[in-house]
Design an enzyme around this catalytic site. Sequence first.
Site, PDB file in Angstrom:
ATOM      1  N   ARG A 129     -35.267 -11.177  39.334  1.00  0.00           N
ATOM      2  CA  ARG A 129     -35.049 -11.978  39.706  1.00  0.00           C
ATOM      3  C   ARG A 129     -34.633 -13.564  38.893  1.00  0.00           C
ATOM      4  O   ARG A 129     -35.229 -13.850  37.966  1.00  0.00           O
ATOM      5  CB  ARG A 129     -35.738 -12.428  40.917  1.00  0.00           C
ATOM      6  CG  ARG A 129     -36.076 -11.731  41.929  1.00  0.00           C
ATOM      7  CD  ARG A 129     -36.809 -11.898  42.988  1.00  0.00           C
ATOM      8  NE  ARG A 129     -37.462 -12.889  43.839  1.00  0.00           N
ATOM      9  CZ  ARG A 129     -37.943 -13.582  44.302  1.00  0.00           C
ATOM     10  NH1 ARG A 129     -38.654 -12.923  45.243  1.00  0.00           N
ATOM     11  NH2 ARG A 129     -38.474 -14.512  44.413  1.00  0.00           N
TER      12      ARG A 129
ATOM     13  N   ARG B 105     -41.303 -24.080  42.370  1.00  0.00           N
ATOM     14  CA  ARG B 105     -42.104 -23.123  43.537  1.00  0.00           C
ATOM     15  C   ARG B 105     -42.804 -23.475  44.835  1.00  0.00           C
ATOM     16  O   ARG B 105     -43.380 -22.870  45.550  1.00  0.00           O
ATOM     17  CB  ARG B 105     -41.566 -22.017  43.466  1.00  0.00           C
ATOM     18  CG  ARG B 105     -39.603 -21.510  43.995  1.00  0.00           C
ATOM     19  CD  ARG B 105     -38.952 -20.400  43.341  1.00  0.00           C
ATOM     20  NE  ARG B 105     -39.635 -18.901  43.322  1.00  0.00           N
ATOM     21  CZ  ARG B 105     -39.728 -18.046  43.061  1.00  0.00           C
ATOM     22  NH1 ARG B 105     -39.526 -17.813  41.483  1.00  0.00           N
ATOM     23  NH2 ARG B 105     -40.241 -16.478  43.233  1.00  0.00           N
TER      24      ARG B 105
ATOM     25  N   ARG C 142     -41.464 -21.724  56.645  1.00  0.00           N
ATOM     26  CA  ARG C 142     -41.960 -22.080  55.080  1.00  0.00           C
ATOM     27  C   ARG C 142     -42.353 -23.621  55.841  1.00  0.00           C
ATOM     28  O   ARG C 142     -42.346 -24.347  54.603  1.00  0.00           O
ATOM     29  CB  ARG C 142     -41.138 -21.873  54.698  1.00  0.00           C
ATOM     30  CG  ARG C 142     -41.225 -20.285  53.476  1.00  0.00           C
ATOM     31  CD  ARG C 142     -40.972 -20.788  52.219  1.00  0.00           C
ATOM     32  NE  ARG C 142     -40.090 -19.394  51.601  1.00  0.00           N
ATOM     33  CZ  ARG C 142     -40.292 -18.884  50.694  1.00  0.00           C
ATOM     34  NH1 ARG C 142     -40.416 -19.564  49.826  1.00  0.00           N
ATOM     35  NH2 ARG C 142     -39.966 -17.892  51.280  1.00  0.00           N
TER      36      ARG C 142
ATOM     37  N   ARG D  77     -42.646  -9.322  36.954  1.00  0.00           N
ATOM     38  CA  ARG D  77     -42.018  -8.755  38.570  1.00  0.00           C
ATOM     39  C   ARG D  77     -40.841  -7.925  37.811  1.00  0.00           C
ATOM     40  O   ARG D  77     -39.712  -9.095  37.653  1.00  0.00           O
ATOM     41  CB  ARG D  77     -42.059  -9.473  38.949  1.00  0.00           C
ATOM     42  CG  ARG D  77     -41.209  -9.405  40.548  1.00  0.00           C
ATOM     43  CD  ARG D  77     -41.278  -9.680  41.774  1.00  0.00           C
ATOM     44  NE  ARG D  77     -40.805 -10.920  41.455  1.00  0.00           N
ATOM     45  CZ  ARG D  77     -41.214 -12.093  42.821  1.00  0.00           C
ATOM     46  NH1 ARG D  77     -41.571 -11.480  44.091  1.00  0.00           N
ATOM     47  NH2 ARG D  77     -40.217 -13.144  42.674  1.00  0.00           N
TER      48      ARG D  77
ATOM     49  N   LYS E 124     -46.709 -10.641  49.140  1.00  0.00           N
ATOM     50  CA  LYS E 124     -46.521 -10.691  50.715  1.00  0.00           C
ATOM     51  C   LYS E 124     -45.212  -9.380  50.202  1.00  0.00           C
ATOM     52  O   LYS E 124     -45.212  -8.315  51.956  1.00  0.00           O
ATOM     53  CB  LYS E 124     -44.836 -11.578  50.797  1.00  0.00           C
ATOM     54  CG  LYS E 124     -45.992 -13.318  50.769  1.00  0.00           C
ATOM     55  CD  LYS E 124     -45.071 -14.531  51.032  1.00  0.00           C
ATOM     56  CE  LYS E 124     -43.904 -14.773  50.381  1.00  0.00           C
ATOM     57  NZ  LYS E 124     -44.633 -15.338  48.863  1.00  0.00           N
TER      58      LYS E 124
HETATM   59  P1  AP5 Z   1     -44.398  -9.918  45.280  1.00  0.00           P
HETATM   60  O1  AP5 Z   1     -44.946  -8.921  46.476  1.00  0.00           O
HETATM   61  O2  AP5 Z   1     -42.703  -9.793  45.224  1.00  0.00           O
HETATM   62  O3  AP5 Z   1     -44.310 -10.718  46.110  1.00  0.00           O
HETATM   63  P2  AP5 Z   1     -43.729 -12.464  46.923  1.00  0.00           P
HETATM   64  O4  AP5 Z   1     -45.651 -13.016  47.636  1.00  0.00           O
HETATM   65  O5  AP5 Z   1     -43.198 -11.289  47.936  1.00  0.00           O
HETATM   66  O6  AP5 Z   1     -43.520 -13.662  46.147  1.00  0.00           O
HETATM   67  P3  AP5 Z   1     -41.767 -13.748  45.922  1.00  0.00           P
HETATM   68  O7  AP5 Z   1     -41.701 -14.255  44.608  1.00  0.00           O
HETATM   69  O8  AP5 Z   1     -41.281 -13.177  46.753  1.00  0.00           O
HETATM   70  O9  AP5 Z   1     -42.105 -15.350  47.152  1.00  0.00           O
HETATM   71  P4  AP5 Z   1     -41.029 -16.099  46.992  1.00  0.00           P
HETATM   72  O10 AP5 Z   1     -41.569 -17.334  48.282  1.00  0.00           O
HETATM   73  O11 AP5 Z   1     -40.867 -16.718  46.220  1.00  0.00           O
HETATM   74  O12 AP5 Z   1     -39.662 -15.543  47.551  1.00  0.00           O
HETATM   75  P5  AP5 Z   1     -38.449 -15.236  48.539  1.00  0.00           P
HETATM   76  O13 AP5 Z   1     -37.902 -13.725  48.080  1.00  0.00           O
HETATM   77  O14 AP5 Z   1     -39.356 -15.531  49.697  1.00  0.00           O
HETATM   78  O15 AP5 Z   1     -45.744  -9.949  44.117  1.00  0.00           O
HETATM   79  C1  AP5 Z   1     -45.486  -9.875  42.483  1.00  0.00           C
HETATM   80  C2  AP5 Z   1     -44.936  -9.514  41.792  1.00  0.00           C
HETATM   81  O16 AP5 Z   1     -46.902  -9.161  41.724  1.00  0.00           O
HETATM   82  C3  AP5 Z   1     -44.913  -8.146  41.803  1.00  0.00           C
HETATM   83  O17 AP5 Z   1     -44.782  -8.035  40.501  1.00  0.00           O
HETATM   84  C4  AP5 Z   1     -46.427  -7.477  42.094  1.00  0.00           C
HETATM   85  O18 AP5 Z   1     -45.583  -6.277  41.970  1.00  0.00           O
HETATM   86  C5  AP5 Z   1     -47.273  -8.056  41.950  1.00  0.00           C
HETATM   87  N1  AP5 Z   1     -48.157  -7.495  42.741  1.00  0.00           N
HETATM   88  C6  AP5 Z   1     -48.678  -7.657  43.450  1.00  0.00           C
HETATM   89  N2  AP5 Z   1     -49.387  -7.619  44.205  1.00  0.00           N
HETATM   90  C7  AP5 Z   1     -50.426  -8.037  43.344  1.00  0.00           C
HETATM   91  C8  AP5 Z   1     -52.032  -7.646  43.352  1.00  0.00           C
HETATM   92  N3  AP5 Z   1     -52.847  -7.704  44.424  1.00  0.00           N
HETATM   93  N4  AP5 Z   1     -52.275  -7.572  41.653  1.00  0.00           N
HETATM   94  C9  AP5 Z   1     -51.589  -7.240  41.068  1.00  0.00           C
HETATM   95  N5  AP5 Z   1     -50.130  -7.801  40.968  1.00  0.00           N
HETATM   96  C10 AP5 Z   1     -49.658  -7.910  42.242  1.00  0.00           C
HETATM   97  O19 AP5 Z   1     -37.978 -16.648  48.243  1.00  0.00           O
HETATM   98  C11 AP5 Z   1     -36.839 -17.037  47.713  1.00  0.00           C
HETATM   99  C12 AP5 Z   1     -36.415 -18.200  47.571  1.00  0.00           C
HETATM  100  O20 AP5 Z   1     -35.472 -17.990  48.642  1.00  0.00           O
HETATM  101  C13 AP5 Z   1     -37.161 -19.146  47.683  1.00  0.00           C
HETATM  102  O21 AP5 Z   1     -37.412 -20.068  47.006  1.00  0.00           O
HETATM  103  C14 AP5 Z   1     -36.081 -20.031  49.028  1.00  0.00           C
HETATM  104  O22 AP5 Z   1     -35.601 -20.519  47.611  1.00  0.00           O
HETATM  105  C15 AP5 Z   1     -35.181 -19.642  49.657  1.00  0.00           C
HETATM  106  N6  AP5 Z   1     -35.887 -19.151  51.385  1.00  0.00           N
HETATM  107  C16 AP5 Z   1     -36.299 -17.735  51.216  1.00  0.00           C
HETATM  108  N7  AP5 Z   1     -37.141 -17.892  52.596  1.00  0.00           N
HETATM  109  C17 AP5 Z   1     -36.734 -19.223  52.971  1.00  0.00           C
HETATM  110  C18 AP5 Z   1     -37.127 -20.466  53.626  1.00  0.00           C
HETATM  111  N8  AP5 Z   1     -38.071 -19.425  55.697  1.00  0.00           N
HETATM  112  N9  AP5 Z   1     -37.061 -21.294  53.738  1.00  0.00           N
HETATM  113  C19 AP5 Z   1     -36.392 -22.242  52.589  1.00  0.00           C
HETATM  114  N10 AP5 Z   1     -36.239 -21.063  51.837  1.00  0.00           N
HETATM  115  C20 AP5 Z   1     -36.266 -20.873  51.636  1.00  0.00           C
HETATM  116 MG    MG Z   2     -41.503 -11.563  47.996  1.00  0.00          MG
END
Ligand code: AP5
Ligand code: MG
Length: 220
Positions: free
Chosen positions: A160, A171, A88, A127, A13
């Site tokens: 992270r 997660r 979410r 990552r 994402k």
């Molecule tokens: P990356 O682009 O970083 O992946 P992502 O989909 O953004 O994954 P996240 O881990 O950030 O999602 P998340 O939902 O856990 O975290 P968030 O910060 O939203 O890519 C991942 C890796 O793969 C990277 O190394 C990249 O280089 C690589 N990659 C990308 N594309 C690739 C490809 N095509 N091929 C190969 N490699 C690739 O949330 C964190 C926390 O915040 C949650 O756990 C929760 O506690 C809280 N939170 C956030 N939003 C909410 C909400 N709406 N409600 C409640 N709690 C929330």
């Molecule tokens: Mg992310």
Amino acid sequence: MNLLLIGAQGSGKGTQASVLVKRLGIQHLSSGDLFRSAIDQGTPTGLAVKDFIDRGELVPDALTIQLVVDQLKLPEFQPGVILDGFPRTRDQARALDKALAELGRGIDRAIYLHVPREQLMDRLMGRYVCVAHQHVYNLKSNPPQVAGVCDLDGSELVQRSDDKPEKIERRLQIFFEQTIQVVHYYRAQHKVIEIDGNQPIASVSTELLRGLGVAAEGAA
Ligand code: AP5
Ligand code: MG
């Protein structure tokens, strides 16, 4: 244009949001980035959410909705927004639709980045993100030019706190049990574009832009 990026942890994402920002000229709003900035700055919100994030649990809806909806009213998000990681839950989705309607706006497309679950752990274990702006890298698929340093702003790259195997498992469980409901919610509104996220980053971008009806040139 108002877009959602929905996908499991590690589906790309944040990575694809950077491409869309450059190509579409609208701003990226990541609930996870907002929470991590609040924790780093030690704000009341940061103190309230830290424990949830450290455990890999969802932050309660009321707090999350308030934070994101307040941001959506800022001038930089008036031309459009790429929402990443929000909504979410179905309650978050309903609250978002209501808030946007009050602003005379609505979601145009919900992009579901689909990646098989077994690929995700590997991606997250490799990552690294930069401390200044949370730009995303991967030791295997998207390494920085200089080890440990962000190509874009020169800041240090770190892992992270929630990218630990047991937290990643939790997660992912939450995604496939709960957040997938948000895909169903927007599918009922005929707004979902499903993209194969299990291909090289540039190929995902090309498919994504094609799905949005935007020419792929300049995607990289
Ligand atoms: P990356 O682009 O970083 O992946 P992502 O989909 O953004 O994954 P996240 O881990 O950030 O999602 P998340 O939902 O856990 O975290 P968030 O910060 O939203 O890519 C991942 C890796 O793969 C990277 O190394 C990249 O280089 C690589 N990659 C990308 N594309 C690739 C490809 N095509 N091929 C190969 N490699 C690739 O949330 C964190 C926390 O915040 C949650 O756990 C929760 O506690 C809280 N939170 C956030 N939003 C909410 C909400 N709406 N409600 C409640 N709690 C929330
Ligand atoms: Mg992310």
